[in-house]
Design a protein around this motif. Structure first.
Motif, PDB file in Angstrom:
ATOM      1  N   GLY A  35      -1.765   1.455   0.354  1.00  0.00           N
ATOM      2  CA  GLY A  35      -0.515   0.763   0.631  1.00  0.00           C
ATOM      3  C   GLY A  35      -0.489   0.122   2.005  1.00  0.00           C
ATOM      4  O   GLY A  35      -1.353   0.374   2.838  1.00  0.00           O
ATOM      5  N   LEU A  36       0.505  -0.721   2.190  1.00  0.00           N
ATOM      6  CA  LEU A  36       0.684  -1.383   3.480  1.00  0.00           C
ATOM      7  C   LEU A  36       2.146  -1.298   3.858  1.00  0.00           C
ATOM      8  O   LEU A  36       3.021  -1.377   3.004  1.00  0.00           O
ATOM      9  CB  LEU A  36       0.278  -2.852   3.375  1.00  0.00           C
ATOM     10  N   ILE A  51       1.065   7.632  -4.583  1.00  0.00           N
ATOM     11  CA  ILE A  51      -0.313   8.070  -4.790  1.00  0.00           C
ATOM     12  C   ILE A  51      -0.523   8.688  -6.171  1.00  0.00           C
ATOM     13  O   ILE A  51      -1.567   8.509  -6.781  1.00  0.00           O
ATOM     14  CB  ILE A  51      -0.731   9.060  -3.670  1.00  0.00           C
ATOM     15  N   GLN A  82       7.636  -0.512  -3.371  1.00  0.00           N
ATOM     16  CA  GLN A  82       8.216   0.833  -3.529  1.00  0.00           C
ATOM     17  C   GLN A  82       9.664   0.760  -3.993  1.00  0.00           C
ATOM     18  O   GLN A  82      10.088   1.526  -4.855  1.00  0.00           O
ATOM     19  CB  GLN A  82       8.193   1.577  -2.180  1.00  0.00           C
ATOM     20  N   GLN A  90      -3.311   8.645   8.266  1.00  0.00           N
ATOM     21  CA  GLN A  90      -2.597   8.933   7.026  1.00  0.00           C
ATOM     22  C   GLN A  90      -2.920  10.306   6.446  1.00  0.00           C
ATOM     23  O   GLN A  90      -2.397  10.683   5.393  1.00  0.00           O
ATOM     24  CB  GLN A  90      -2.903   7.848   5.975  1.00  0.00           C
ATOM     25  N   GLU A 110       9.356   2.640   3.333  1.00  0.00           N
ATOM     26  CA  GLU A 110       8.880   3.189   4.609  1.00  0.00           C
ATOM     27  C   GLU A 110       9.181   2.221   5.752  1.00  0.00           C
ATOM     28  O   GLU A 110       9.612   2.638   6.831  1.00  0.00           O
ATOM     29  CB  GLU A 110       7.371   3.474   4.544  1.00  0.00           C
ATOM     30  N   ALA A 112       0.529  -0.582  -2.969  1.00  0.00           N
ATOM     31  CA  ALA A 112       1.949  -0.363  -2.733  1.00  0.00           C
ATOM     32  C   ALA A 112       2.398  -1.159  -1.513  1.00  0.00           C
ATOM     33  O   ALA A 112       1.800  -1.044  -0.448  1.00  0.00           O
ATOM     34  CB  ALA A 112       2.208   1.117  -2.486  1.00  0.00           C
ATOM     35  N   LEU A 164      -5.591   3.636  -5.083  1.00  0.00           N
ATOM     36  CA  LEU A 164      -4.197   3.405  -4.708  1.00  0.00           C
ATOM     37  C   LEU A 164      -4.139   3.394  -3.200  1.00  0.00           C
ATOM     38  O   LEU A 164      -4.559   4.353  -2.549  1.00  0.00           O
ATOM     39  CB  LEU A 164      -3.322   4.535  -5.273  1.00  0.00           C
ATOM     40  N   ALA A 195       4.916  -0.821   1.061  1.00  0.00           N
ATOM     41  CA  ALA A 195       5.769   0.296   1.469  1.00  0.00           C
ATOM     42  C   ALA A 195       7.016  -0.241   2.157  1.00  0.00           C
ATOM     43  O   ALA A 195       7.225  -0.048   3.354  1.00  0.00           O
ATOM     44  CB  ALA A 195       4.986   1.250   2.370  1.00  0.00           C
ATOM     45  N   HIS A 226      -0.158  12.662   5.055  1.00  0.00           N
ATOM     46  CA  HIS A 226       0.370  12.290   3.738  1.00  0.00           C
ATOM     47  C   HIS A 226      -0.569  12.742   2.616  1.00  0.00           C
ATOM     48  O   HIS A 226      -0.129  13.147   1.551  1.00  0.00           O
ATOM     49  CB  HIS A 226       0.533  10.769   3.634  1.00  0.00           C
ATOM     50  N   GLN A 283       5.709   8.103  -0.635  1.00  0.00           N
ATOM     51  CA  GLN A 283       4.255   7.896  -0.590  1.00  0.00           C
ATOM     52  C   GLN A 283       3.526   8.852  -1.546  1.00  0.00           C
ATOM     53  O   GLN A 283       2.553   8.476  -2.186  1.00  0.00           O
ATOM     54  CB  GLN A 283       3.732   8.053   0.845  1.00  0.00           C
TER      55      GLN A 283
END
Ligand code: TRP
Length: 437
Positions: A67-68, A189, A142, A211, A103, A98, A65, A100, A214, A185
């Motif tokens: 994300g961007l 995950i 998301q 990251q 975010e 994901a 998993l 994001a 997180h 986030q």
């Protein structure tokens, strides 16, 4: 220095990050055919990777998993995560990516519509062109996935504003969407482990080291929502400890039954301490015991999360020496750059060369201080021997920057041209990857 995931910092001293934050060095030697970034130390750190390594070696299922944030253009530094995702996909991983967009809205003020456009045009098309397959792969937003937002909300019960502010530096004036983004986030995950997706499954999150906050938060919240704690006590006993107050006896009995099926035989249950000691287990068995009791947690209404694992890659140096960042176009090679422009950018890049040609012939260059060498190392040269010999020649003062840049520039030109052609063939494939819920 705390790590700030929304800053523009470079992290020069990766060793210090390992020491200060308790990140474990990454060792690729037990993996099948590790790709460039794993072989060459670009991926340098990890948390909890042993669970993933075991799954790979035993041929068991595992998930990826990552994300961007859809803001700005995709540059060659962003390519690193996808190189890794494609490798793990080739080993059979189930991939979830994901977008994001929440975010992006909360932290960077990019509307959801704009975020969707950027995600598809800049990122996802390139992922497919780079070779991401649609089997065992999904890309979601998301803002559209209820399970992600719900999970973030619910798991948020085990953290609080003080902790979130200490980790992320939130202040009174921070907007609530930004404040909630780390919990989204967390939802990203952990949601593949919900029963409606894969159920509990070893999950790896390959990311840049920025990251890590997180990841620490997610690992903590995953652990906080387990029904039992499997650990070694101070006096060296291995035990399963109930964290709930209800049905403790039933929980421990079922854990014992599950462990008996894994061939453990010497138990001592002390319900008063909420403890089940496993006297024929050693430290080496902790992960195995933890895994064995996960199904019991599900039966008892828990989540049974595996703690998510992570790996951390270094950042790319920008072409002028600072950080490579989409907001500084001269610092970056974008995947959508024309091949000619990629070539020109490399010709202008800051190298590890000396003041004069004579000096360089005498002292040799500094490949460890050279963003052209870095491009070759991270992206452009597949053959390790060729890379080593190029480095050797640079150090010996035999290879001058002009010639080296030309070689690298040509390689970049081929890469960008090839990718552009592939992109055009990918447009009609988007539907096989994108999920709208
Ligand atoms: N915060 C990440 C970034 O800034 C993006 C992201 C969102 C992410 N959800 C994720 C990364 C889940 C890994 C896993 O790049």
């Amino acid at each position: 220095m705390p790590i700030d995931p929304w800053s523009n910092e470079t992290y020069d001293d990766y060793q210090k990050l390992l020491d200060e934050f308790g990140i474990t060095p990454f060792d690729p030697r037990n993996l099948p055919n590790p790709p460039r970034l794993l072989r060459r130390g670009v991926v340098f750190g990890q948390r909890g990777f042993d669970i993933i390594e075991n799954a790979i070696r035993q041929g068991e299922r595992f998930a990826i998993l990552t994300g961007l944030v859809p803001s700005g253009k995709m540059h060659i530094g962003h390519k690193m995560v996808i190189d890794q995702v494609i490798y793990y996909q080739s080993l059979g991983a189930k991939i979830s990516l994901a977008v994001a967009d929440i975010e992006g809205y909360g932290a960077r003020n990019i509307s959801l519509e704009e975020g969707r456009k950027i995600a598809i045009e800049e990122y996802i098309i390139n992922y497919i062109a780079m070779g991401l397959k649609s089997e065992n792969c999904e890309i979601y937003f998301q803002s559209k996935r209820e399970a992600v937002k719900n999970l973030g909300y619910i798991l948020g019960a085990r953290t609080n504003l003080s902790e979130m502010s200490a980790i992320y530096g939130f202040k009174g004036e921070s907007n609530m969407c930004h404040i909630f983004a780390p919990l989204v986030q967390v939802g990203d995950i952990l949601h593949p482990q919900l029963e409606q997706y894969h159920g509990p499954i070893p999950t790896l999150v390959p990311v840049g080291v920025d990251q890590d906050p997180h990841i620490r938060l997610t690992r903590k919240l995953a652990q906080a929502h387990r029904l039992v704690n499997v650990k070694e006590t101070k006096d060296g006993k291995i035990g399963v400890f109930a964290k709930t107050d209800s049905d403790v006896e039933k929980l421990l009995d079922r854990c014992q039954a599950a462990l008996e099926r894994k061939k453990f035989t010497m138990f001592k249950k002390i319900t008063r301490y909420k403890a089940l000691y496993v006297n024929d287990a050693s430290t080496w068995d902790l992960a195995k015991i933890d895994e064995a009791v996960i199904p019991v947690e599900l039966e008892m209404g828990g989540y049974g999360f595996y703690p998510p694992a992570s790996t951390y890659h270094r950042f790319m140096t920008g072409l002028g020496g600072g950080k490579m960042s989409s907001s500084v176009p001269e610092s970056s090679i974008f995947l959508s750059d024309l091949p000619e422009d990629g070539y020109k950018k490399i010709m202008k890049a800051k190298t590890g060369g000396r003041q004069s040609l004579a000096e360089q012939k005498k002292m040799g260059g500094e490949p460890h201080n050279c963003c052209v060498f870095e491009l070759l190392l991270y992206h452009l040269l597949e053959d390790d021997k060729e890379l080593m010999s190029l480095r050797e020649k640079c150090l010996e003062g035999e290879l001058m920057c002009g010639q080296c840049k030309k070689n690298a520039g040509e390689l970049m030109k081929v890469f960008l041209g090839d990718l552009a052609r592939k992109r055009e063939k990918c447009r009609n494939l988007l539907g096989e990857y994108l999920r709208e819920d």
